[in-house]
Motif scaffolding. Sequence first.
Motif, PDB file in Angstrom:
ATOM      1  N   LEU A  88      -8.688  -6.482   2.422  1.00 25.41           N
ATOM      2  CA  LEU A  88      -8.184  -6.162   1.087  1.00 25.41           C
ATOM      3  C   LEU A  88      -8.997  -5.029   0.454  1.00 25.41           C
ATOM      4  O   LEU A  88      -8.434  -4.091  -0.128  1.00 25.41           O
ATOM      5  N   LEU A  89     -10.309  -5.118   0.572  1.00 26.33           N
ATOM      6  CA  LEU A  89     -11.169  -4.100  -0.031  1.00 26.33           C
ATOM      7  C   LEU A  89     -11.006  -2.750   0.665  1.00 26.33           C
ATOM      8  O   LEU A  89     -11.003  -1.701   0.010  1.00 26.33           O
ATOM      9  N   SER A  90     -10.864  -2.764   1.977  1.00 30.19           N
ATOM     10  CA  SER A  90     -10.717  -1.506   2.719  1.00 30.19           C
ATOM     11  C   SER A  90      -9.395  -0.825   2.401  1.00 30.19           C
ATOM     12  O   SER A  90      -9.330   0.402   2.246  1.00 30.19           O
ATOM     13  N   GLU A  91      -8.326  -1.616   2.303  1.00 36.77           N
ATOM     14  CA  GLU A  91      -7.030  -1.042   1.940  1.00 36.77           C
ATOM     15  C   GLU A  91      -7.081  -0.464   0.528  1.00 36.77           C
ATOM     16  O   GLU A  91      -6.521   0.603   0.258  1.00 36.77           O
ATOM     17  N   HIS A  92      -7.754  -1.162  -0.368  1.00 34.92           N
ATOM     18  CA  HIS A  92      -7.872  -0.683  -1.746  1.00 34.92           C
ATOM     19  C   HIS A  92      -8.639   0.635  -1.786  1.00 34.92           C
ATOM     20  O   HIS A  92      -8.253   1.574  -2.498  1.00 34.92           O
ATOM     21  N   ALA A  93      -9.718   0.724  -1.012  1.00 32.44           N
ATOM     22  CA  ALA A  93     -10.498   1.964  -0.978  1.00 32.44           C
ATOM     23  C   ALA A  93      -9.678   3.108  -0.394  1.00 32.44           C
ATOM     24  O   ALA A  93      -9.762   4.253  -0.861  1.00 32.44           O
ATOM     25  N   ALA A  94      -8.866   2.812   0.626  1.00 39.22           N
ATOM     26  CA  ALA A  94      -8.053   3.854   1.253  1.00 39.22           C
ATOM     27  C   ALA A  94      -7.003   4.399   0.289  1.00 39.22           C
ATOM     28  O   ALA A  94      -6.648   5.581   0.340  1.00 39.22           O
ATOM     29  N   LEU A  95      -6.506   3.544  -0.602  1.00 42.69           N
ATOM     30  CA  LEU A  95      -5.510   3.994  -1.573  1.00 42.69           C
ATOM     31  C   LEU A  95      -6.080   5.050  -2.516  1.00 42.69           C
ATOM     32  O   LEU A  95      -5.356   5.924  -2.997  1.00 42.69           O
ATOM     33  N   SER A 138       0.829  -1.207   0.000  1.00 40.92           N
ATOM     34  CA  SER A 138       0.000   0.000   0.000  1.00 40.92           C
ATOM     35  C   SER A 138       0.863   1.257   0.000  1.00 40.92           C
ATOM     36  O   SER A 138       0.569   2.229  -0.712  1.00 40.92           O
ATOM     37  N   GLN A 139       1.935   1.236   0.791  1.00 40.99           N
ATOM     38  CA  GLN A 139       2.826   2.390   0.835  1.00 40.99           C
ATOM     39  C   GLN A 139       3.478   2.634  -0.526  1.00 40.99           C
ATOM     40  O   GLN A 139       3.601   3.778  -0.979  1.00 40.99           O
ATOM     41  N   HIS A 140       3.887   1.558  -1.181  1.00 43.49           N
ATOM     42  CA  HIS A 140       4.512   1.694  -2.501  1.00 43.49           C
ATOM     43  C   HIS A 140       3.514   2.250  -3.514  1.00 43.49           C
ATOM     44  O   HIS A 140       3.854   3.133  -4.327  1.00 43.49           O
ATOM     45  N   ALA A 141       2.276   1.748  -3.468  1.00 47.37           N
ATOM     46  CA  ALA A 141       1.257   2.234  -4.403  1.00 47.37           C
ATOM     47  C   ALA A 141       0.959   3.710  -4.166  1.00 47.37           C
ATOM     48  O   ALA A 141       0.760   4.478  -5.115  1.00 47.37           O
ATOM     49  N   LYS A 142       0.943   4.121  -2.902  1.00 50.46           N
ATOM     50  CA  LYS A 142       0.697   5.530  -2.579  1.00 50.46           C
ATOM     51  C   LYS A 142       1.818   6.413  -3.113  1.00 50.46           C
ATOM     52  O   LYS A 142       1.572   7.468  -3.706  1.00 50.46           O
ATOM     53  N   ARG A 143       3.058   5.975  -2.868  1.00 52.95           N
ATOM     54  CA  ARG A 143       4.197   6.793  -3.292  1.00 52.95           C
ATOM     55  C   ARG A 143       4.285   6.889  -4.811  1.00 52.95           C
ATOM     56  O   ARG A 143       4.570   7.949  -5.363  1.00 52.95           O
ATOM     57  N   SER A 144       4.048   5.776  -5.481  1.00 49.01           N
ATOM     58  CA  SER A 144       4.191   5.750  -6.937  1.00 49.01           C
ATOM     59  C   SER A 144       2.942   6.237  -7.662  1.00 49.01           C
ATOM     60  O   SER A 144       2.971   6.450  -8.876  1.00 49.01           O
ATOM     61  N   GLN A 145       1.838   6.386  -6.905  1.00 45.87           N
ATOM     62  CA  GLN A 145       0.557   6.773  -7.506  1.00 45.87           C
ATOM     63  C   GLN A 145       0.139   5.792  -8.603  1.00 45.87           C
ATOM     64  O   GLN A 145      -0.506   6.172  -9.582  1.00 45.87           O
ATOM     65  N   ASN A 146       0.522   4.544  -8.413  1.00 43.38           N
ATOM     66  CA  ASN A 146       0.186   3.498  -9.384  1.00 43.38           C
ATOM     67  C   ASN A 146      -0.702   2.467  -8.692  1.00 43.38           C
ATOM     68  O   ASN A 146      -0.224   1.639  -7.908  1.00 43.38           O
ATOM     69  N   LEU A 147      -1.987   2.528  -8.982  1.00 44.25           N
ATOM     70  CA  LEU A 147      -2.940   1.630  -8.337  1.00 44.25           C
ATOM     71  C   LEU A 147      -3.201   0.361  -9.140  1.00 44.25           C
ATOM     72  O   LEU A 147      -3.982  -0.492  -8.702  1.00 44.25           O
ATOM     73  N   LEU A 148      -2.558   0.236 -10.288  1.00 51.28           N
ATOM     74  CA  LEU A 148      -2.835  -0.929 -11.128  1.00 51.28           C
ATOM     75  C   LEU A 148      -2.393  -2.247 -10.480  1.00 51.28           C
ATOM     76  O   LEU A 148      -3.168  -3.216 -10.486  1.00 51.28           O
ATOM     77  N   PRO A 149      -1.176  -2.336  -9.912  1.00 53.76           N
ATOM     78  CA  PRO A 149      -0.779  -3.627  -9.313  1.00 53.76           C
ATOM     79  C   PRO A 149      -1.714  -4.100  -8.199  1.00 53.76           C
ATOM     80  O   PRO A 149      -2.170  -5.253  -8.241  1.00 53.76           O
ATOM     81  N   PRO A 150      -2.038  -3.254  -7.199  1.00 54.34           N
ATOM     82  CA  PRO A 150      -2.954  -3.759  -6.168  1.00 54.34           C
ATOM     83  C   PRO A 150      -4.348  -4.054  -6.708  1.00 54.34           C
ATOM     84  O   PRO A 150      -5.012  -4.990  -6.252  1.00 54.34           O
TER      85      PRO A 150
END
Length: 274
Positions: free
Chosen positions: A164-171, A29-41
């Motif tokens: 999983l769904l909650s973390e995805h929504a938070a991103l 989640s931290q990596h997705a936030k920093r990279s602004q890339n939500l495709l992998p998660p």
Amino acid sequence: MSPVTAGSLARLASAPPTPISLGILYHASQHAKRSQNLLPPSKFIHSELPIRLARLHALLTSQQMPHNMSSLPSIRAMALRTREDISSLLDAPIPDSANTEAHFAGVAADVAERGEVTMRMLARAFGELYAGAGGVVPGEEWGGEEADAFFDRMHALHVGAHLLLSEHAALRSASAHPLVTPLSPTSLATRAAADARTLCARLTGSPHACPEIIIIDNLPPRAPPTLAVAPHVHRVLLDLLANALRATADTRRPVRVVVSRGAEDSFRAWGQGR
């Protein structure tokens, strides 16, 4: 929405879910936030959730449910809703672009909302079981450890999917905070102890009627933060300590909580009642 076939459900339910630790979830989640890339998660959830929900569906339709609960109206409704959620996920295109990712986010949010409603229907099912038994609560014949293990598996599948769904929504939200966060176990225990004593004082009408709670910190010096779902751990600790305070209210002997670290961080609480 194309209904998922029985064969597809069986194949999904037989596939092993991907093991995910809180550490993996947090760092991803931290990596997705920093990279602004939500495709992998998003791609991971797109492929992983149907497996987990199919395993939940298999439990809901299993003839091994205690007291043949799979035949109860509420359990059948839960199974149908879960099957519909799987169909929605399978119908959604793989999130490999901004547009498909945004579409999948909407599907995932809907599945998350429906999932919470679906699991609340389990309480209604127990009411149906109780009514069908003529108002008699099942005793030892309920199933004991096997029944407990069955519902533990069901709960674990739901919690895993919800996390999983909650973390995805938070991103996707600038204001929402991830569920998995670094925290101090001792600070969390101290806060839960204060809340438990506040609850005790409210119930007894006097803070002096509540035993003291002593926090014993056995963590190593400069211990790194623990990754956990803070609201969940706080609620578990609060329930544990509230029960301990009730049990020791007559003696007013202090309740002790030991915070320690082994293979995992742990909390141990004990007190002495009558």
